[in-house]
Design a protein around this motif. Structure first.
Motif, PDB file in Angstrom:
ATOM      1  N   ARG A 119       0.836  -1.201   0.000  1.00  0.00           N
ATOM      2  CA  ARG A 119       0.000   0.000   0.000  1.00  0.00           C
ATOM      3  C   ARG A 119       0.873   1.254   0.000  1.00  0.00           C
ATOM      4  N   GLU A 120       0.647   2.105  -1.008  1.00  0.00           N
ATOM      5  CA  GLU A 120       1.479   3.305  -1.162  1.00  0.00           C
ATOM      6  C   GLU A 120       1.424   4.226   0.043  1.00  0.00           C
ATOM      7  N   ASP A 121       0.202   4.361   0.609  1.00  0.00           N
ATOM      8  CA  ASP A 121       0.050   5.286   1.744  1.00  0.00           C
ATOM      9  C   ASP A 121       0.870   4.824   2.948  1.00  0.00           C
ATOM     10  N   PRO A 137       2.680  -0.169  -6.225  1.00  0.00           N
ATOM     11  CA  PRO A 137       1.456  -0.233  -5.418  1.00  0.00           C
ATOM     12  C   PRO A 137       0.701  -1.563  -5.542  1.00  0.00           C
ATOM     13  N   SER A 178      -3.046  -2.925  -3.594  1.00  0.00           N
ATOM     14  CA  SER A 178      -4.039  -2.397  -2.657  1.00  0.00           C
ATOM     15  C   SER A 178      -4.492  -3.407  -1.604  1.00  0.00           C
ATOM     16  N   GLU A 179      -4.255  -4.712  -1.865  1.00  0.00           N
ATOM     17  CA  GLU A 179      -4.785  -5.720  -0.932  1.00  0.00           C
ATOM     18  C   GLU A 179      -3.662  -6.444  -0.192  1.00  0.00           C
ATOM     19  N   ASP A 199      -5.065  -8.081  -6.401  1.00  0.00           N
ATOM     20  CA  ASP A 199      -4.154  -6.950  -6.245  1.00  0.00           C
ATOM     21  C   ASP A 199      -3.469  -7.003  -4.876  1.00  0.00           C
ATOM     22  N   SER A 200      -3.250  -8.219  -4.382  1.00  0.00           N
ATOM     23  CA  SER A 200      -2.538  -8.342  -3.101  1.00  0.00           C
ATOM     24  C   SER A 200      -1.049  -8.097  -3.336  1.00  0.00           C
ATOM     25  N   SER A 201      -0.362  -7.658  -2.279  1.00  0.00           N
ATOM     26  CA  SER A 201       1.078  -7.390  -2.390  1.00  0.00           C
ATOM     27  C   SER A 201       1.820  -8.678  -2.746  1.00  0.00           C
TER      28      SER A 201
END
Lengths: 338, 338
Positions: free
Chosen positions: A40-42, A63, A65-66, A83-85
């Motif tokens: 996650r980028e944030d 990035p 997201s999951e 979209d998991s890392s």
């Protein structure tokens, strides 16, 4: 070595608080290597920012997201978290953007996704997980560690080949000794599968040193110890359990009263050297073998030092062409057969 | 307890130099027990003579002219050495002259002869060997340890029953916790046999505590850990190997130089307490379960202290009616089924 490692920064019990500092330490000790921080980028951006100047283009965020949870069933992790890392890190290997992926996430999901995305190498029926254990003379690789419960003799042969090529690539041993885990009781010497596997290994061209028993693992009799995933998993977990118990007993005895605590202070430097020698963190990083890509599993509870070891192992395997070695070996075996 | 133990005095790596002193020590600590020393009269008579007055009728020699060698194949030991000390000791149990037999001889031969002479208990398909391992909270029994490589779910259930009855008889635990050795990796949770065995154990009326992993063995999660003989043997040997390696590392670190040797002197009382706690000699004596007679296998390299523990375990099992407990339990299981 100019390899690029895709790091599943969100995986494991501790996530980015461990994986990101480990990535920085790895980049410092491997000046030619690059890292892609996946997650996650944030979360990752504020962690990378203070070091951006130090590493420049050698590190970037990709990035995703999951996050695959430690208890996500492999099928769920694969189908509904695209979209998991973890998945994105493996995708980067598939696309050629990274030379290897490292994750401390859930083993089942990692194996399932790796198999689905990367596929197996030619001639390999089943990927395997290889773990390292310390020995009297160094260390030894044991595989399989839990990916395959019911194995055929052919599978065990393939594990032997993959393990031997791993040791060649990572430890630079020319013809590693391969042993087959068996039992020595006189009643029976192993089951049929193990007997057949011994025959296959004997004629494989590998440096096969015959049957080894559980206690031989720690003697360093073989560089590679081959067994099915059930037996390997029990052996590894038994080892962990015994080591923990002995550690607890030592702590209890030295902590018993004021006098023993004073003794512990005196003995501390010696005990520390002992502890360092069997520090499981130095052995962290279990390669998933037999895939069309280098994937290394870190222990879920790894700290930054342990995780850095897993990253270094992935870099070593990728830089030394682990996959080509396995493919070549399998091809030469098939030529002999044909 | 007024039990009589038939001792295969010639078996094991050290023979009578260990077994006879161990027998005397056992008789001293068990004032109601009797011992029959089985073996070559010319060897045993001079060893017994100096103690004859002390023990009187509590100890006698029973002649046996042959010895089963550690490397005799079981079939040879059984067919061509009918007057071996091992065979004669078991014959004494069969005839009712002794309540239990103890041998440090070759495991394969001991199991084959015991099975042939004594036969199995009703409802038991295969005898098993149970070993004891230390845990954080006491000790646990693991079976099978190498007599049965390929096991069915029914066999594993029978191991659970026999193990539970052993703990009841020897450790006086009313409803011992029985665990099934399995692997926890998310990829797969055990093979079909283990899954079926879990179901059988769940409905067996035993105090089944579910799956346990290799590391749980040492946590004392279960009083009895059930597994097939291949897995059990690997787990036990792995444990031995790791313990030896850690011991060697500790000795090396404390012996590194004059200073560390001085530290070792200071730490000696603490290290001794630690060592005593994990002293494998205190866990010596693996009962062969499922036979119509109590037979206990001692480690081949046992010293007198270790061998005495095996004798004490045999006495405890015989005095507390181990066989009746197994038979009753099997019968009540069959009633439930019928």
């Amino acid at each position: 070595m100019g390899v690029t490692i895709a790091i599943d920064c969100m995986g494991g019990d501790h996530g980015p608080s461990v994986t990101v500092p480990a990535a920085f330490a790895f980049l410092r000790s491997h000046p030619d290597a690059k890292a892609i921080l996946v997650g996650r980028e944030d979360v990752l951006t504020p962690l990378l920012e203070p070091r951006a100047a130090e590493f420049g283009a050698r590190v970037r965020i990709h990035p995703a997201s999951e996050v695959v949870a430690m208890d996500d069933p492999p099928a769920i992790a694969m189908r509904s978290k695209k979209d998991s890392s973890m998945r994105v890190a493996i995708d980067l290997v598939k696309e050629g953007a990274a030379d290897a992926a490292v994750s401390a996430g859930n083993t089942g999901a990692l194996m399932a996704i790796s198999r689905f995305v990367l596929k197996t190498l030619p001639g390999i029926d089943r990927p395997a997980i290889a773990a390292v254990l310390p020995t009297l003379t160094g260390h030894t690789y044991v595989l399989d560690l839990g990916a395959n419960v019911d194995c055929s003799a052919e599978h065990l042969l393939q594990f032997g080949i993959m393990g031997a090529m791993l040791v060649s690539a990572v430890d630079h041993v020319d013809r590693p000794r391969v042993g087959l885990l068996n039992i020595g009781e006189e009643v029976i010497k192993g089951n049929e599968v193990v007997k057949d596997a011994a025959e296959l290994l004997r004629t494989s061209g590998l440096n096969f040193c015959g049957n080894v028993e559980g206690n031989d693992i720690f003697k360093g009799t073989a560089h590679v110890v081959v067994c099915d995933g059930f037996v390997g998993n029990v052996a590894l977990k038994t080892t962990e359990g015994l080591a923990q118990m002995l550690g607890a007993f030592l702590r209890e005895e030295f902590g018993r009263n004021l006098l023993t605590k004073l003794v512990a202070l005196v003995a501390m430097p010696v005990l520390k050297r002992f502890k360092r020698r069997v520090d499981h963190r130095r052995y962290n990083g279990a390669p998933l073998l037999g895939l069309r890509g280098v994937v290394v599993k870190s222990h879920g509870s790894a700290d930054a030092l342990a995780y850095e070891h897993a990253l270094a192992k992935a870099a070593e395997a990728a830089a030394n062409k682990l996959l080509d070695r396995i493919v070549d070996r399998m091809a030469s075996m098939n030529e002999v057969k044909a």
